[in-house]
Design an enzyme around this catalytic site. Sequence first.
Site, PDB file in Angstrom:
ATOM      1  N   TYR A   1      42.594 -21.895 -48.321  1.00  0.00           N
ATOM      2  CA  TYR A   1      43.239 -23.023 -49.230  1.00  0.00           C
ATOM      3  C   TYR A   1      42.608 -22.734 -50.698  1.00  0.00           C
ATOM      4  CZ  TYR A   1      44.693 -25.859 -45.075  1.00  0.00           C
ATOM      5  OH  TYR A   1      45.110 -26.149 -44.098  1.00  0.00           O
TER       6      TYR A   1
ATOM      7  N   ASP B   1      42.956 -26.283 -36.243  1.00  0.00           N
ATOM      8  CA  ASP B   1      41.563 -25.360 -36.164  1.00  0.00           C
ATOM      9  C   ASP B   1      40.542 -26.416 -36.223  1.00  0.00           C
ATOM     10  OD1 ASP B   1      41.513 -26.242 -38.822  1.00  0.00           O
ATOM     11  OD2 ASP B   1      41.890 -24.354 -39.690  1.00  0.00           O
TER      12      ASP B   1
ATOM     13  N   GLU C   1      52.417 -24.718 -35.972  1.00  0.00           N
ATOM     14  CA  GLU C   1      50.861 -25.521 -36.447  1.00  0.00           C
ATOM     15  C   GLU C   1      51.371 -26.764 -37.159  1.00  0.00           C
ATOM     16  OE1 GLU C   1      46.450 -24.594 -37.667  1.00  0.00           O
ATOM     17  OE2 GLU C   1      48.034 -23.056 -38.287  1.00  0.00           O
TER      18      GLU C   1
END
Length: 488
Positions: A230, A81, A467
């Site tokens: 996170y 991202d 990812e």
Amino acid sequence: MGRGASQLSLSFFFFFFVLLVCVNGHPNYKDALAKSILFFEGQRSGRIPSNQKLTWRSNSGLKDGSAANVDLTGGYYDAGDNVKFNLPMAFSTVMLSWGTLENGKKMGPQLENARVAIRWATDYLLKCANASPGKLYVGVGDPNADHKCWERPEDMDTVRTVYSVSAGNPGSDVAAETAAALAAASMVFRKVDPKYSKLLLKTAKRVMQFAITYKGAYSDSLGSAVCPFYCSYSGYKDELLWGATWLFRATNDVSYLKLLKSLGTDDGVDIFSWDNKFAGSYVLLARQALLNKDKSFDSFKVEAENFMCRILPNSPSSNTHYTPGGLMFKLSQCNLQYVTSITFLLSTYAKYMQASKHTFKCGNNLVTSNTLRILAKTQVDYILGVNPLKMSYMVGFGPSYPKRIHHRGSSLPSKTSYRQTIGCDGGFQPFFYSSKPNPNILIGAVVGGPDQNDAFPDDRADYSRSEPATYINAAIVGPLAFLAGSYS
């Protein structure tokens, strides 16, 4: 977690893969090391230097921090991202620094590249710590807005919200992690750039004091800006221990020793990641017991070895599952982040054990430095292609590797080949949903990896497996250097 496979079958698979590597030759660890560090160029935010090797990336985020009238340009995007999350970025910086401190002499020409990768992060973290008195900036970019988009970092048109912690909105976890990163990096630069090293250490001490004085989890202060992305799921005690451990290592100041001993230990830990640092602290502190023969650190040595016993497949206290092909499997979300981090601890503790001629037992099973080294090697070899699919999970390494990784910059055509601006939702069609390989190869990127049955779909939409992330790569640099020096 269940064992998942019998001790007998696990022993067979480990023997099979070790034998396969010995017969067919080792993976090219030096090449993998170079690529694992090169990956960080693809994650750069800010003004791209003229010597950039991954030329499909260009400038981005040049106004980061302007929302708070400060300069927060630079640093790394955490994964696929366009957000800068400081908690995983700081952890990645610690792991790059630790790998360099332990294995720098084995890195050859990659030592300088590792320093460059570390400095790209620490330059940004210094800005975050020094931009405003009483504040520590901990992220740039609204993750909820960003995750609705599929656009190049060079085209970002989402809000670049700035997030910070302070006395009134504490974040002991992210502050102590930042302190750990700056302290670890200060040792990397101590001889080659003493002035920079002193600035890093001075800032680390101040940020650590902030973490200690104003206790609280940054997840509570920032909410949806960091959760569920996170969150500090493990709380902040592990980061306080981690930060104190690194500052003690960097300074030998007994005040940090008193702090880390007052924090105690967390029994039963069986993971090591950007969120949970207990095992990393135990291994680093056990170094004092093993190499310096300081018995006051024996409790940490015991905890480090208990951790190893929860990882080793033939240990009676193991609670770690292994795939049929021999890969450590901890969690389905981005499993290789745990594999690379734990493998780092295995190879590092093996080094300490060998240097001190130390062994220990898991039940009645004798564990030597070679026991840990072999397990670390099988995990790295699996990632590099010694697995049932014969696929390397490092992009650009070997003949077969993931081609459709979940990464905006890699999956969208570069500015030089496609000059039109790609807006927030402009990248989904025809790029994100395309079955074609990504046009830009993010060399060195280690992806989330296969499932518990060794299957890997190579599907861009499957972010949990496809990812890459800075903390996956940062943790594998040390083991790769370790192996490159051992199997040249």
